[in-house]
Design a protein around this motif. Structure first.
Motif, PDB file in Angstrom:
ATOM      1  N   LEU A   1       7.802  -6.910 -10.375  1.00 46.24           N
ATOM      2  CA  LEU A   1       7.672  -5.557  -9.297  1.00 46.24           C
ATOM      3  C   LEU A   1       6.170  -5.594  -9.386  1.00 46.24           C
ATOM      4  N   CYS A   2       5.360  -5.688 -10.514  1.00 46.88           N
ATOM      5  CA  CYS A   2       3.844  -5.299 -10.469  1.00 46.88           C
ATOM      6  C   CYS A   2       2.991  -6.508  -9.663  1.00 46.88           C
ATOM      7  N   GLU A   3       3.887  -7.608  -9.655  1.00 41.65           N
ATOM      8  CA  GLU A   3       2.867  -8.683  -9.050  1.00 41.65           C
ATOM      9  C   GLU A   3       3.234  -8.576  -7.406  1.00 41.65           C
ATOM     10  N   ILE A   4       4.363  -8.019  -7.061  1.00 43.54           N
ATOM     11  CA  ILE A   4       4.483  -7.907  -5.502  1.00 43.54           C
ATOM     12  C   ILE A   4       3.726  -6.749  -5.031  1.00 43.54           C
ATOM     13  N   ILE A   5       3.631  -5.634  -5.951  1.00 49.78           N
ATOM     14  CA  ILE A   5       2.411  -4.628  -5.605  1.00 49.78           C
ATOM     15  C   ILE A   5       1.263  -5.021  -5.562  1.00 49.78           C
ATOM     16  N   ARG A   6       0.943  -5.989  -6.474  1.00 45.00           N
ATOM     17  CA  ARG A   6      -0.435  -6.535  -6.596  1.00 45.00           C
ATOM     18  C   ARG A   6      -1.075  -7.120  -5.286  1.00 45.00           C
ATOM     19  N   LYS A   7       0.046  -8.099  -4.758  1.00 46.88           N
ATOM     20  CA  LYS A   7       0.207  -8.569  -3.348  1.00 46.88           C
ATOM     21  C   LYS A   7       0.043  -7.782  -2.221  1.00 46.88           C
ATOM     22  N   MET A   8       0.833  -6.706  -2.199  1.00 41.88           N
ATOM     23  CA  MET A   8       0.767  -5.775  -1.073  1.00 41.88           C
ATOM     24  C   MET A   8      -0.547  -5.066  -1.264  1.00 41.88           C
ATOM     25  N   THR A   9      -1.151  -4.689  -2.335  1.00 41.72           N
ATOM     26  CA  THR A   9      -2.547  -4.062  -2.404  1.00 41.72           C
ATOM     27  C   THR A   9      -3.468  -4.918  -1.781  1.00 41.72           C
ATOM     28  N   GLU A  10      -3.612  -6.325  -2.264  1.00 41.89           N
ATOM     29  CA  GLU A  10      -4.296  -6.970  -1.304  1.00 41.89           C
ATOM     30  C   GLU A  10      -4.188  -7.143   0.033  1.00 41.89           C
ATOM     31  N   ASP A  11      -3.131  -7.042   0.463  1.00 48.60           N
ATOM     32  CA  ASP A  11      -2.622  -7.008   2.065  1.00 48.60           C
ATOM     33  C   ASP A  11      -3.414  -5.941   2.658  1.00 48.60           C
ATOM     34  N   ILE A  12      -3.263  -4.677   2.054  1.00 53.77           N
ATOM     35  CA  ILE A  12      -3.908  -3.361   2.454  1.00 53.77           C
ATOM     36  C   ILE A  12      -5.049  -3.387   2.558  1.00 53.77           C
ATOM     37  N   ARG A  13      -5.898  -4.090   1.606  1.00 55.39           N
ATOM     38  CA  ARG A  13      -7.334  -4.169   1.581  1.00 55.39           C
ATOM     39  C   ARG A  13      -8.015  -5.249   2.707  1.00 55.39           C
ATOM     40  N   LEU A  14      -7.035  -6.314   3.143  1.00 57.04           N
ATOM     41  CA  LEU A  14      -7.266  -7.181   4.281  1.00 57.04           C
ATOM     42  C   LEU A  14      -7.023  -6.927   5.459  1.00 57.04           C
ATOM     43  N   ALA A  15      -6.143  -5.533   5.582  1.00 56.06           N
ATOM     44  CA  ALA A  15      -5.588  -5.288   7.184  1.00 56.06           C
ATOM     45  C   ALA A  15      -4.714  -6.224   7.355  1.00 56.06           C
ATOM     46  N   ASP A  16      -3.845  -7.132   6.297  1.00 55.70           N
ATOM     47  CA  ASP A  16      -3.045  -7.965   6.787  1.00 55.70           C
ATOM     48  C   ASP A  16      -1.569  -7.702   6.995  1.00 55.70           C
ATOM     49  N   ILE A  17      -1.533  -7.090   8.175  1.00 57.74           N
ATOM     50  CA  ILE A  17       0.025  -6.341   8.299  1.00 57.74           C
ATOM     51  C   ILE A  17       0.995  -7.343   8.078  1.00 57.74           C
ATOM     52  N   LEU A  18       0.904  -8.382   8.732  1.00 65.51           N
ATOM     53  CA  LEU A  18       1.684  -9.418   8.748  1.00 65.51           C
ATOM     54  C   LEU A  18       2.422 -10.078   7.343  1.00 65.51           C
ATOM     55  N   HIS A  19       1.560  -9.818   6.002  1.00 70.05           N
ATOM     56  CA  HIS A  19       1.924 -10.180   5.022  1.00 70.05           C
ATOM     57  C   HIS A  19       2.312  -8.763   4.230  1.00 70.05           C
ATOM     58  N   ILE A  20       1.894  -7.917   4.578  1.00 67.71           N
ATOM     59  CA  ILE A  20       2.401  -6.792   3.822  1.00 67.71           C
ATOM     60  C   ILE A  20       3.986  -6.564   4.242  1.00 67.71           C
ATOM     61  N   GLN A  21       4.143  -6.737   5.341  1.00 68.03           N
ATOM     62  CA  GLN A  21       5.477  -6.709   5.785  1.00 68.03           C
ATOM     63  C   GLN A  21       6.608  -7.543   4.886  1.00 68.03           C
ATOM     64  N   ASN A  22       5.965  -9.017   4.997  1.00 68.35           N
ATOM     65  CA  ASN A  22       6.561 -10.033   4.233  1.00 68.35           C
ATOM     66  C   ASN A  22       6.822  -9.601   2.890  1.00 68.35           C
ATOM     67  N   HIS A  23       5.782  -9.081   2.243  1.00 69.44           N
ATOM     68  CA  HIS A  23       5.741  -8.790   0.841  1.00 69.44           C
ATOM     69  C   HIS A  23       6.780  -7.656   0.537  1.00 69.44           C
ATOM     70  N   PHE A  24       7.057  -6.774   1.589  1.00 65.93           N
ATOM     71  CA  PHE A  24       7.969  -5.605   1.426  1.00 65.93           C
ATOM     72  C   PHE A  24       9.224  -6.040   1.298  1.00 65.93           C
ATOM     73  N   ILE A  25       9.522  -6.924   2.404  1.00 61.36           N
ATOM     74  CA  ILE A  25      10.846  -7.500   2.301  1.00 61.36           C
ATOM     75  C   ILE A  25      11.275  -8.156   1.087  1.00 61.36           C
ATOM     76  N   GLU A  26      10.194  -8.947   0.708  1.00 59.97           N
ATOM     77  CA  GLU A  26      10.549  -9.593  -0.513  1.00 59.97           C
ATOM     78  C   GLU A  26      10.837  -8.888  -1.644  1.00 59.97           C
ATOM     79  N   MET A  27      10.087  -7.633  -1.739  1.00 56.90           N
ATOM     80  CA  MET A  27      10.381  -6.465  -2.635  1.00 56.90           C
ATOM     81  C   MET A  27      11.658  -5.947  -2.532  1.00 56.90           C
ATOM     82  N   ARG A  28      12.068  -5.481  -1.255  1.00 54.84           N
ATOM     83  CA  ARG A  28      13.267  -4.937  -0.996  1.00 54.84           C
ATOM     84  C   ARG A  28      14.428  -5.865  -1.288  1.00 54.84           C
ATOM     85  N   ASN A  29      14.430  -7.041  -0.944  1.00 59.25           N
ATOM     86  CA  ASN A  29      15.423  -8.101  -1.240  1.00 59.25           C
ATOM     87  C   ASN A  29      15.698  -8.232  -2.647  1.00 59.25           C
TER      88      ASN A  29
END
Length: 511
Positions: free
Chosen positions: A296-324
């Motif tokens: 869980l920590c690793e997924i959130i770390r990736k999402m944090t990186e996505d936020i900093r990079l304004a990477d909406i595409l990958h934060i959505q993908n990582h959120f789906i990965e976490m939810r699933n």
């Protein structure tokens, strides 16, 4: 004329006769692959397992004579060419052989000049036939790839039904996974790449070239797909010394899944912009789970990186990965989990996607949740706010795309890359690709290739320029590759298109 390998079966109960015929054939300076049989029965055993272009047989042999052997061979392989050797007293046998389609017979003792003349006529006939068959096979392959591309990009059931009326798509049913491979520009103009990846035909793989730096690989058997992708990467990078990326799909069970899978791979390969240290990207397995707080920590770390990079595409993908991936019944430490999600909310605030007053209420709501399932909708809303803010900040996104398209229309004959277009409108390559595809329906490389083909079609119809000249005038750097892409996009060669031998207009590519 292309020189083809000819497979020859020589049948005679006399070894000296077999060797003599073989020596005569070797003098033709042609590519032959010889097999010998000592009688008709022996020849039948060989014919049961192998196709031969030419059968050369004596008439009188023990166990099975040449007439019976010819009858069997023509039944199994109607196109096989047969040369009968007969003595002067065996003319009735020769006439009987003609009933089975044998038009080539040589009298014994063999007149060398007569044999050479017979063989020259036969070889010329066979090479013409093989050349026609090769051209027909190439045409069918190009049609298959043409419709393949149409279906993948349209994704419509109606298109699939229409394609079924044009070609046999049963081969598509054997596809078990898809790899999207992206390499250096112009690399996929080299056919050697495909042979190496196939390991000389040992692997059941098909390929569809998308553009000069992308190849789509269809895996037509069950493998360990991660292991296969890794082996392809290691092999190709070692032999060619290039850097490239592979996006690997989940297993495919039916043809209808292919367009959606292709769309996911097209998104997945965009990881190369921000995660350049990684070379292979895997589609998230829906059956996977997060089995520990570390995951869980690793997924959130990736999402944090996505936020900093304004990477909406990958934060959505990582959120789906976490939810699933969150398993029912797994108990996470409440304090640690809420702390992690609170940190994520603070990152949204730090990057300007939620207000300070909103941050306080969001964190409070996170700590009030009793389970992680109650927290997920709150995170999803934050992601939505991030996307809205990004889109608000990019109100001129359409004008950016229009500017990029204008650049393509003007400089299509030059070297154009995604990085060049992104720099033109002051965007990151990843985000530019994202909004370009959202606006046009295809990624920039596909759009460039389609426009170049469109301009090539115009030149073919309105000028007398040679195909090679048109190739370079439309931005292609390799004539062979240009012809290959033209056939895949249009279903015919440039010359066929020039003479009006095209696919139905309903299947034509339009920009």
């Amino acid at each position: 004329m292309v020189a083809f390998m000819m497979k020859v079966l020589i049948v005679d109960d006399e070894q000296i006769e077999r060797k003599g015929i073989r020596s005569l054939l070797e003098s033709f300076n042609k590519k032959f692959e010889f097999e010998e049989a000592i009688n008709g029965k022996d020849a039948v055993r060989k014919l049961e397992n192998t196709y031969y272009d030419i059968l050369i047989t004596d008439i009188k042999m023990p166990l099975m004579n040449g007439i019976e052997l010819t009858q069997y061979a023509k039944k199994v392989y109607p196109d096989i060419e047969v040369i009968i050797f007969s003595g002067y007293g065996e003319f009735e046998y020769a006439k009987q052989a003609m009933k089975y389609g044998v038009t080539n017979y040589v009298l014994k003792p063999v007149d060398i000049d007569e044999f050479i003349k017979t063989m020259q006529e036969l070889l010329q006939k066979l090479e013409l036939k093989k050349e026609r068959d090769s051209m027909l096979q190439e045409s069918q392959t190009n049609q298959n790839k043409y419709f393949w591309g149409k279906y993948l990009y349209s994704g419509s059931h109606e298109m699939l039904e229409k394609i079924k009326d044009r070609i046999d798509i049963r081969e598509w049913e054997h596809i078990r996974a898809m790899f999207l491979i992206e390499g250096e520009k112009n690399f996929f103009g080299e056919d050697e790449f495909i042979e190496i990846v196939r390991k000389g035909g040992q692997r059941k793989l098909d390929f569809l070239n998308l553009n000069q730096n992308q190849e789509l690989c269809f895996v037509k058997d069950k493998y360990d797909y991660r292991e296969l992708a890794l082996d392809i990467y290691k092999t190709v990078s070692k032999i060619f010394g290039i850097s490239f990326y592979i996006a690997v799909s989940n297993p495919i069970s039916q043809t209808e899944e292919m367009p959606k899978t292709f769309e996911k791979l097209d998104t997945l390969i965009e990881n190369r912009f921000y995660r350049k240290q990684e070379r292979i990207f895997y589609e998230t397995e829906k059956t996977g789970c997060l089995s520990s707080e570390k995951d869980l920590c690793e997924i959130i770390r990736k999402m944090t990186e996505d936020i900093r990079l304004a990477d909406i595409l990958h934060i959505q993908n990582h959120f789906i990965e976490m939810r699933n991936g969150i398993c029912q019944g797994i108990v996470y430490s409440q304090i640690y989990t809420k702390f992690m999600f609170s940190s994520l909310a603070k990152e949204f605030y730090e990057c300007g996607y939620i207000e300070e007053s909103t941050l306080e209420s969001e964190i409070r709501r996170i700590y009030e949740c009793k389970t992680i399932d109650e927290i997920l909708p709150l995170v999803e809303k934050m992601i939505q706010k991030m996307e809205n803010r990004i889109l608000d900040n990019r109100r001129n996104a359409r004008s950016d795309i229009a500017q990029a398209k204008s650049y393509i229309f003007e400089y299509y004959s030059k070297d154009i890359s995604v990085e060049t277009l992104a720099e033109l409108v002051y965007l990151s390559p990843e985000y530019f690709s994202y909004i370009f595809k959202k606006e046009t329906g295809v990624n920039p490389n596909r759009f460039i290739c389609e426009y170049r083909i469109k301009k090539a079609k115009e030149l073919l119809l309105t000028t007398n320029m040679k195909v090679a000249q048109i190739c370079f005038a439309t931005g292609f750097t390799n004539v062979s590759y240009f012809c290959k892409k033209f056939r895949e996009y249009c279903g015919c060669s440039p010359e066929q298109f020039r003479h009006g031998e095209t696919m139905d207009e309903s299947f034509e590519t339009e920009i």
